[in-house]
Design an enzyme around this catalytic site. Structure first.
Site, PDB file in Angstrom:
ATOM      1  CD1 TRP A 373      -3.116  -1.132   0.487  1.00 48.89           C
ATOM      2  CD2 TRP A 373      -1.978  -2.211   2.075  1.00 48.89           C
ATOM      3  NE1 TRP A 373      -3.822  -2.269   0.819  1.00 48.89           N
ATOM      4  CE2 TRP A 373      -3.148  -2.942   1.797  1.00 48.89           C
ATOM      5  CE3 TRP A 373      -1.100  -2.683   3.053  1.00 48.89           C
ATOM      6  CZ2 TRP A 373      -3.466  -4.127   2.445  1.00 48.89           C
ATOM      7  CZ3 TRP A 373      -1.411  -3.873   3.708  1.00 48.89           C
ATOM      8  CH2 TRP A 373      -2.588  -4.580   3.400  1.00 48.89           C
ATOM      9  CB  CYS A 457      -4.406   1.947   3.811  1.00 49.88           C
ATOM     10  SG  CYS A 457      -5.123   0.345   3.393  1.00 49.88           S
ATOM     11  CB  CYS A 458      -7.413   1.539   0.518  1.00 49.11           C
ATOM     12  SG  CYS A 458      -6.590   0.007   0.917  1.00 49.11           S
ATOM     13  N   GLY A 768      -9.761  -1.027  -2.682  1.00 49.55           N
ATOM     14  CA  GLY A 768      -8.943   0.054  -2.172  1.00 49.55           C
ATOM     15  C   GLY A 768      -7.479  -0.081  -2.542  1.00 49.55           C
TER      16      GLY A 768
END
Length: 793
Positions: A373, A457-458, A768
């Protein structure tokens, strides 16, 4: 190659730290900048001033000179780009050779089960490994996590058990000395958490009510402002932290004592960062003087962070517009050509693609595809109305052409209605070619987070260097509904957990009664969830503090605590079935509901039907309403995400049959998606359902994965680009927050399942983030194939 000698802390570090006794004005070649220096306590040599002047030559001054303020530097100096992609360059010969070497290594890694090599004798740290190279003669950006490419390091600070199990899973044995130290003499984060867990927390974790908690690995989701190292040099950052430390005086409360220790740790980490860079021949104590140095300095800072922490999501932030300032300056001065500028970005991205952490196979069940990520945010608008799209924004996207598709870095386009049309169409073109991009609504986030935020992260926004996040996985909303129906007993095991509730009637379920019981369970669950998060993050601060990443934040940082929910579409459809159809529970001999008989039809989430969409909204608001009442660790503010990563498969396994007709063990839909196959009114109706979910209650993000076959977008390439651009524009104008875009045919995925060697770089957005399809387990691949791939608009 060496970085040269740098300015020590007596120089650049003193700017803005004390009384300003004068202005010094420099005008070499027509350039003017103002710098404020301290002479009361610190002597600055002319040589040091010249070095500082050289680094910032050509930049427009501002408050960024006096204080640590990267945003001000960017706003004063970046140049928006409104043109098309025709200026872009292909890969250089050096890049081609380097990437071919990397592909050979990646292929070998795949043949060895996904892990090429593990260093079992060295604890991962900023300075723990000697310099490593891929193919030194072709590299222009240097640095690896260990002394060899793709060799994984052991990071036992999150938990020695995970380190041991990860080594064993791939045929290695952790050095007994390391195991002994972290078992007998050094408390890990994991050990601290499990010492303090309550029985109720342990049971909720075991049953899958609260899942994916960062209790045996690094919590991640913290974005260091890595740009600070390039703009100011490490010595300046150290001096600023020393000043902050001096300002923290009596009365020494527990909070102040903790912060004083943390700042001291941050200073130590910055010194280690300098040492690591020096091992590669670079002195990063002073600001970067060229685009090459700016990228190298940023990469060193990011590299140090991932060497020190094995966090779940270690995002890069938002470096493209910042770097463009340096690149454009070098191009104008004749230092760089366009091919060389692209070469810098390509090689930077290669290094990011080669980043790895050592994880267990169980971790991969929750977070499939071996993700890092490494999210980089592209585009968005400046608060003054200018688009933050630059030529380097295009150059980052162009890496997906020059190097081929890839999950890392997790390129995230911040979409706004006022972005240049050329840029929007180029993004759509890249999505169609690679399925490697995700998009988020800058017009929705900018009023809250400003114009200098990154995505963790997403889908999670935070102000760079100003905010940090305590990550907390998610709770299983569908399982909580079954708990309400079963009177506080787990549907899989029969174990008692949660509030005492009387048994349900044996006849058809009543919506008002079920929702009342569900509300009671949600209140209990949010209380338990918040307590669990407070415990975990107290222990993480104590035993696994992110000293380098936090050194690249303001000392007085704003803290967010990220809570997540999974199974929203299952719950919405289940409650809709109870309300609009006839749903009769089927009980086993122990009085546990194990299935449901559904008579009649009911509205299903994902078809723009307010009868069921309003239920989804009500559940989200109810959950957040309970959550925001809870006091949180270090005065953090709660945020909520509707995001499952790929753990929607694991959540399904842990959850019995639900009132919507989903069978026991079947996967949930990913993120905020409708259940696969139920969105029957086409993509626009599905979009409308997603857009009704209120971002104000879900500021940690609302993840939606959209898949469509290429021919559905049009016959010609131009039609495809125009139609996808229009779809994205409409979605975001309707206040959608996030969307993954896959443009591919299921037949391609079926062939890739049977012949993975033909598709080594086949990339697909999952929830994501993106993964190489070949890195998903068979079960996860099959789940992807059950998802709706729209065949028409």
């Amino acid at each position: 190659m060496t970085g040269g000698s740098g300015i020590n802390h007596r120089g650049v570090g003193s700017i803005g730290n004390a009384d300003r006794l004068g202005k010094i004005k420099f005008c070499p070649g027509g350039f003017v900048f103002y710098a404020y220096y301290i002479f009361k306590f610190i002597y600055i040599s002319a040589k040091e001033v010249i070095k500082m002047q050289e680094a910032w030559k050509g930049f427009i001054p501002g408050i960024w000179v006096e204080e640590i303020n990267v945003r001000d530097f960017i706003c004063k100096n970046f140049t928006p780009y409104y043109g098309n992609s025709k200026f872009l360059s292909g890969p250089s010969e050096k890049t081609r050779r380097l990437w071919e070497k990397c592909k050979e290594l990646l292929l070998e890694e795949g043949k060895k089960g996904g892990v090429l090599k593990i260093d079992t004798a060295t604890v991962s740290s900023i300075t723990g490994h000697k310099p490593g190279y891929i193919k030194k003669e072709d590299e222009i950006i240097f640095g690896l996590q260990t002394d060899e490419p793709l060799k994984r390091a052991v990071n036992p600070f999150g938990g020695i058990r995970m380190a041991n199990e990860a080594c064993k899973a791939y045929g290695y044995e952790l050095d007994p000395h390391i195991s002994e130290i972290f078992s007998k003499y050094r408390t890990t984060h994991n050990e601290g958490v499990y010492r303090a867990y309550t029985e109720e927390m342990l049971l909720a974790r075991k049953l899958g009510l609260i899942t994916g908690l960062p209790d045996n690995y690094g919590r991640g989701r913290i974005i260091g402002d890595y740009r600070r190292v390039a703009l100011y040099g490490v010595d300046r950052l150290i001096e600023e932290k020393k000043k902050d430390l001096c300002d923290l005086k009596s009365p020494l409360t527990l909070e102040i004592i903790q912060l004083r220790e943390e700042i001291s740790m941050q200073i130590e980490a910055l010194r280690d960062l300098k040492k690591m860079a020096l091992d590669y021949g670079f002195d990063i104590s002073y600001p970067a003087r060229t685009a090459l140095e700016a990228i190298q300095w940023i990469y060193f800072a990011y590299l140090a962070a991932i060497k020190e922490q094995n966090g779940a999501a270690m995002s890069l932030g938002r470096v493209n517009t910042f770097l463009d300032i340096y690149i454009e300056r070098d191009i104008k001065s004749g230092i760089l050509s366009e091919e060389q500028a692209q070469e810098l970005i390509d090689q930077f991205v290669i290094k990011l693609r080669m980043a790895r952490q050592l994880r267990t196979p169980e971790y991969n069940e929750l977070f499939a595809g071996d993700p890092m990520w490494i999210t980089e945010a592209l585009g968005g608008m400046c608060l003054d109305g200018r688009p933050m799209v630059t030529k380097t924004t295009y150059r980052f996207l162009n890496t997906l052409v020059n190097l081929g598709p890839a999950p890392e870095p997790n390129l995230t386009v911040l979409w706004a209605k006022d972005l240049p049309d050329n840029f929007k169409k180029f993004c759509a073109e890249i999505s169609i070619k690679t399925s490697s991009l995700q998009y988020e609504n800058d017009d929705l986030m900018r009023p809250i987070f400003g114009d200098d935020y990154g995505i963790a992260c997403c889908v999670s926004a935070m102000k760079l260097g100003k905010q940090m996040q305590f990550f907390g996985a998610r709770v299983n909303l569908a399982k909580a509904l079954l708990l309400a129906i079963n009177g506080g007993k787990d549907e899989k095991t029969g174990l008692k957990i949660g509030p005492e509730l009387p048994p349900m009637n044996k006849g058809p379920l009543n919506f008002e009664e079920v929702f009342k019981r569900y509300t009671i369970v949600l209140e209990w669950l949010t209380n338990l969830y918040a307590d669990t998060m407070n415990l975990i993050h107290y222990m993480h601060d104590k035993y696994n503090y992110e000293r380098l990443q936090m050194a690249l934040h303001d000392t007085n940082v704003d803290r967010l605590m990220a809570f997540g929910i999974a199974g929203l579409s299952v719950v919405a459809d289940s409650l809709s079935a109870i309300k609009y159809a006839k749903v009769t529970p089927v009980f086993n001999s122990d009085g546990i509901c194990v299935d449901f008989i559904i008579e009649g039809d009911f509205p299903k989430y994902g078809n723009d039907d307010d009868r069921v969409d309003s239920i989804a909204v009500k559940v989200v608001k109810t959950f957040y309403g309970f959550l925001k009442r809870k006091p949180l660790h270090r005065k953090a503010r709660p945020t909520v995400s509707i995001l499952t990563i790929t753990s929607n498969v694991v959540y399904g396994k842990k959850t019995g049959a639900t009132p919507d007709g989903r069978k026991s063990g079947e996967p949930f839909a990913p993120g905020a998606n409708p259940m696969s196959g139920r969105e029957r009114m086409g993509p626009l109706a599905a979009f409308n359902s997603i857009c009704k979910l209120p971002y104000d209650y879900c500021k940690d993000g609302i993840s939606y994965t959209f898949s469509i076959v290429p021919q559905a977008l049009g016959r010609s390439d131009e039609d495809k680009v125009n139609n996808l651009t229009a779809l994205l524009e409409g979605y975001f104008l309707n206040k959608g927050h996030h969307i993954n875009v896959n443009v591919m045919d299921k037949r391609l995925l079926l062939d890739a399942m049977e012949n993975p060697h033909k598709y080594p770089q086949l990339t697909i957005r999952v929830s994501g983030y993106a993964v190489h399809f070949s890195k998903l387990s068979r079960e996860q691949q099959l789940e992807v194939l059950t998802r709706t791939f729209f065949e028409s608009l």
